[in-house]
Write an enzyme that holds these catalytic residues in place. Structure first.
Site, PDB file in Angstrom:
ATOM      1  CB  SER A 184      -6.109  22.858 -17.472  1.00  0.00           C
ATOM      2  OG  SER A 184      -6.715  22.692 -17.846  1.00  0.00           O
TER       3      SER A 184
ATOM      4  CE1 TYR B 100      -9.030  27.497 -15.323  1.00  0.00           C
ATOM      5  CE2 TYR B 100      -9.461  25.351 -16.830  1.00  0.00           C
ATOM      6  CZ  TYR B 100      -8.456  25.864 -16.449  1.00  0.00           C
ATOM      7  OH  TYR B 100      -7.910  25.604 -15.515  1.00  0.00           O
TER       8      TYR B 100
ATOM      9  CE  LYS C  48      -5.344  27.914 -16.294  1.00  0.00           C
ATOM     10  NZ  LYS C  48      -4.211  27.698 -15.871  1.00  0.00           N
TER      11      LYS C  48
END
Length: 335
Positions: free
Chosen positions: A164, A177, A181
């Site tokens: 991402s 998150y 990532k």
């Protein structure tokens, strides 16, 4: 003698262009691909794109009903195989590899797409939140690659890791998150260099916001109603977010070209370049932006986005279309 910077830049651009021209694209016709998180969202869009390019596909996900709906939507007969399993289980990944080989006769491509997203203030996140998301978003990609490595080596296969833009720039309220990532992007770089000697090509893609309908699956913390309303809205703004089918086409294109890393979506590329050129400015902007986000709620519980839908978020036509199209809601495909 020092070479002019313009000459060095021209040479670098020329080298990149020459590499694209001279390196033959990877033909997916008749290839066998295993896609984790393939029952809905981006995983389903990637499966459709792989099928359109001639590959046979195995979808892996945790829920049999979601997989059955996905297979029916793809409508490709025996070219689609499904496997129920959890990407945090080494045994399930081994079984998925074996089932792919049994169904399609080989395994040429693995797509590490399965992922979890959590949104909320850092003060409402726990250390366990960080550990759980790392298992799915980072370690699962490593386990899958290792489980498939022998098959990929024999076939000079390919690995696609879906990271991402959050793996290059940490965004407020996406702390766990972003950490996971960043790890998956680093894993992709490490695998790329070390597996090349075995004939395995690794591509890491870093998408920005995409209209996959996945907001309703997010784990929401903090002031849950406000957090979800903001997240679901930004996730479905046409300029900021990319249509899932377009994103899948670009992602599979990067795989076919054998790119090391690929930013997916204009806003994602702009954010990455801004971070590279002016990291202090980006850090200040992120800190300022965080002041306008909902504050901590002082509790550690999480809910799924679907549990805090409102009439406003539910009424968004782009959101509803993406949810129906990519098997997020159980509704019929509206595309």
């Amino acid at each position: 003698m020092r070479l002019p910077k313009r000459l060095l830049l021209t040479a670098a651009v020329g080298a990149v262009a020459a590499r694209r021209v001279l390196r033959a694209p990877y033909d997916l016709t008749g290839r066998a691909a295993l896609v984790t998180g393939g029952s809905r969202g981006l995983g389903l869009a990637l499966a459709r794109e792989l099928l359109d390019r001639g590959a046979n596909v195995t979808l892996m996900a945790r829920t049999a009903a979601d997989l059955d709906r996905a297979r029916a939507r793809l409508n490709a007969g025996t070219r689609v195989q499904v496997v129920v399993g959890d990407v945090t289980s080494e045994a399930d990944l081994d079984r998925a590899v074996q089932e792919t080989v049994r169904a399609h006769g080989a395994l040429d491509v693995v797509v590490s797409n399965a992922g979890v997203i959590q949104t909320g203030p850092l003060n409402d996140m726990t250390e366990d939140d960080f550990r759980r998301i790392m298992e799915v978003n980072a370690f699962a990609a490593l386990r899958l690659t290792r489980a498939a490595q022998a098959q990929l080596r024999a076939r000079r296969g390919r690995v696609l890791i879906v990271s991402s833009v959050g793996g290059k720039v940490a965004v407020p309220h996406l702390g766990p998150y972003s950490v996971s990532k960043f790890a998956s992007a680093g894993l992709g770089q490490a695998l790329r260099s070390e597996l090349a000697r075995e004939g395995i090509t690794v591509t890491t893609v870093l998408p920005g916001l995409m209209r996959t309908g996945s907001a309703r699956q997010a784990e929401v913390k903090g002031q849950q109603d406000r957090e979800y309303a903001l997240f679901a809205t930004l996730d479905n703004v046409p300029v900021l977010s990319l249509d899932a089918a377009v994103a899948a086409r670009r992602i599979v294109g990067a795989l076919v070209r054998g790119e090391a890393e690929a930013m997916i979506g204009g806003p994602a590329a702009l954010l990455r370049y801004a971070q590279a050129l002016a990291p202090e400015l980006v850090a200040d902007v992120m800190a300022l932006g965080n002041r306008f986000l909902p504050g901590p709620a002082g509790r550690k519980d999480a809910v799924k986005g679907a549990e805090v839908e409102t009439q406003v978020t539910r009424a968004n036509p782009l959101k509803r279309r993406a949810e129906a199209q990519w098997n997020q809601s159980g509704e019929r495909d509206l595309s």
